[in-house]
Design an enzyme around this catalytic site. Sequence first.
Site, PDB file in Angstrom:
ATOM      1  N   TRP A 116     -18.461 -21.893  -2.187  1.00  0.00           N
ATOM      2  CA  TRP A 116     -17.671 -20.944  -1.395  1.00  0.00           C
ATOM      3  C   TRP A 116     -18.491 -19.712  -1.042  1.00  0.00           C
ATOM      4  O   TRP A 116     -18.438 -19.233   0.104  1.00  0.00           O
ATOM      5  CB  TRP A 116     -16.383 -20.556  -2.117  1.00  0.00           C
TER       6      TRP A 116
ATOM      7  N   ASP B 272     -14.148 -12.340  -2.885  1.00  0.00           N
ATOM      8  CA  ASP B 272     -13.264 -13.474  -2.602  1.00  0.00           C
ATOM      9  C   ASP B 272     -12.597 -13.809  -3.939  1.00  0.00           C
ATOM     10  O   ASP B 272     -13.245 -14.320  -4.854  1.00  0.00           O
ATOM     11  CB  ASP B 272     -14.103 -14.648  -2.085  1.00  0.00           C
TER      12      ASP B 272
ATOM     13  N   LYS C 168      -3.285 -20.704  -4.231  1.00  0.00           N
ATOM     14  CA  LYS C 168      -3.637 -21.078  -5.604  1.00  0.00           C
ATOM     15  C   LYS C 168      -2.784 -20.298  -6.600  1.00  0.00           C
ATOM     16  O   LYS C 168      -2.030 -20.872  -7.365  1.00  0.00           O
ATOM     17  CB  LYS C 168      -5.118 -20.837  -5.843  1.00  0.00           C
TER      18      LYS C 168
END
Length: 361
Positions: free
Chosen positions: A102, A172, A196
């Site tokens: 990511w 992030d 999530k």
Amino acid sequence: MTRTWNFYAGPATLPLPALERAKAEIPDWEGTGMSVLETSHRSKEYDAVHHRAMDLLTELLGLDDDHQVLFLQGGASLQFAMVPMNFVPKGGSADYVITGSWSSKALKEANIVARGRAAATGEPGGFTRIPGQGELELDPAAAYVHITSNNTIKGTQYHDFPDTGAVPLVADMSSDFLWRPFDANRFHLIYAGAQKNIGPSGVTVVILKKSWLEQANDGIPTMLAYKTHSDKESLYNTPPTFAIYMVRNVLEWLSDQGGLEAAERRNRAKGDLLYGVFAELADFYRCPVDPGSRSYMNVVFRLPSEELEKKFVAEALAAGMCGLKGHRSVGGCRASIYNAMPLEGVEVLADFMRRFAAANR
Ligand SMILES: Cc1ncc(COP(=O)(O)O)c(C=O)c1O
């Protein structure tokens, strides 16, 4: 009703009270004779939900007056481009700490719209630990330093955030947002896809230091400029109203459960239980992650062979536990145990792991 113990990495399990509230409110929401799905985003009823969700985040995180909550679309993946587009000045560059795919994707996007450089990378060690402060080669002139606080695929997590001096810190936090209390005011920008830890897919939460906007670039398409969304409190255009409504339900639940301190206690108990099983059955389960960097949200592990891993995932599914297969890029197994996963679900998994090891040694 039987609920599956859901260990998917995201979209992921949601708290049952948040779902039941939606179920009860869908036919007739607050006496309007319609559901929130059908209501104008300019209605006073929707406005109250929108601002309640923002207020709950502000309270849970203890945000100061210079930090604002935004609800955006395009997922965390769009933030990979929006952050550099807005905040890397012409001729400038931003630093990225690379801790998995990511953060690599975030750096790739930065280099499409502006310029980014890796200030450290965990790649030589297979991304099995978070680089320490001493390993960061920070550029004091960088526009910001970007980190990925929890690496959903590799199962690593920052337990202490880096000191970046006067350079703005951006994170992030898609896969560990709100898992514990932390000083959100230290960050110039935080982003997290909701799917999530805080709600369904479709909305991305951004926490923005408003005064940073004074340094934002001009000439950005309207929808990609943070200023647009900041000025209009995320109501410039139609926001993902149902996703925000669900975030509101999840945040109410989180507050009712005792807020972030209580969430951390629950999350540590769950993670410690699983890591304890690896220690107890070290001849069968192996966690590839360095003990100091282990994630309390995504617990990754290997079994003695890929055949046994397949069997483990299939038998777990038959026993009422889904989503235990590791990410396709790394294989193995992964248990995602976000805020909404109760300790009971992890106890069921731990018992299953003990029985599986005994039967397959
Ligand atoms: C840490 C992290 N960042 C970014 C993303 C991408 O998020 P999205 O699918 O919302 O764009 C994910 C998705 O799993 C993730 O785990």
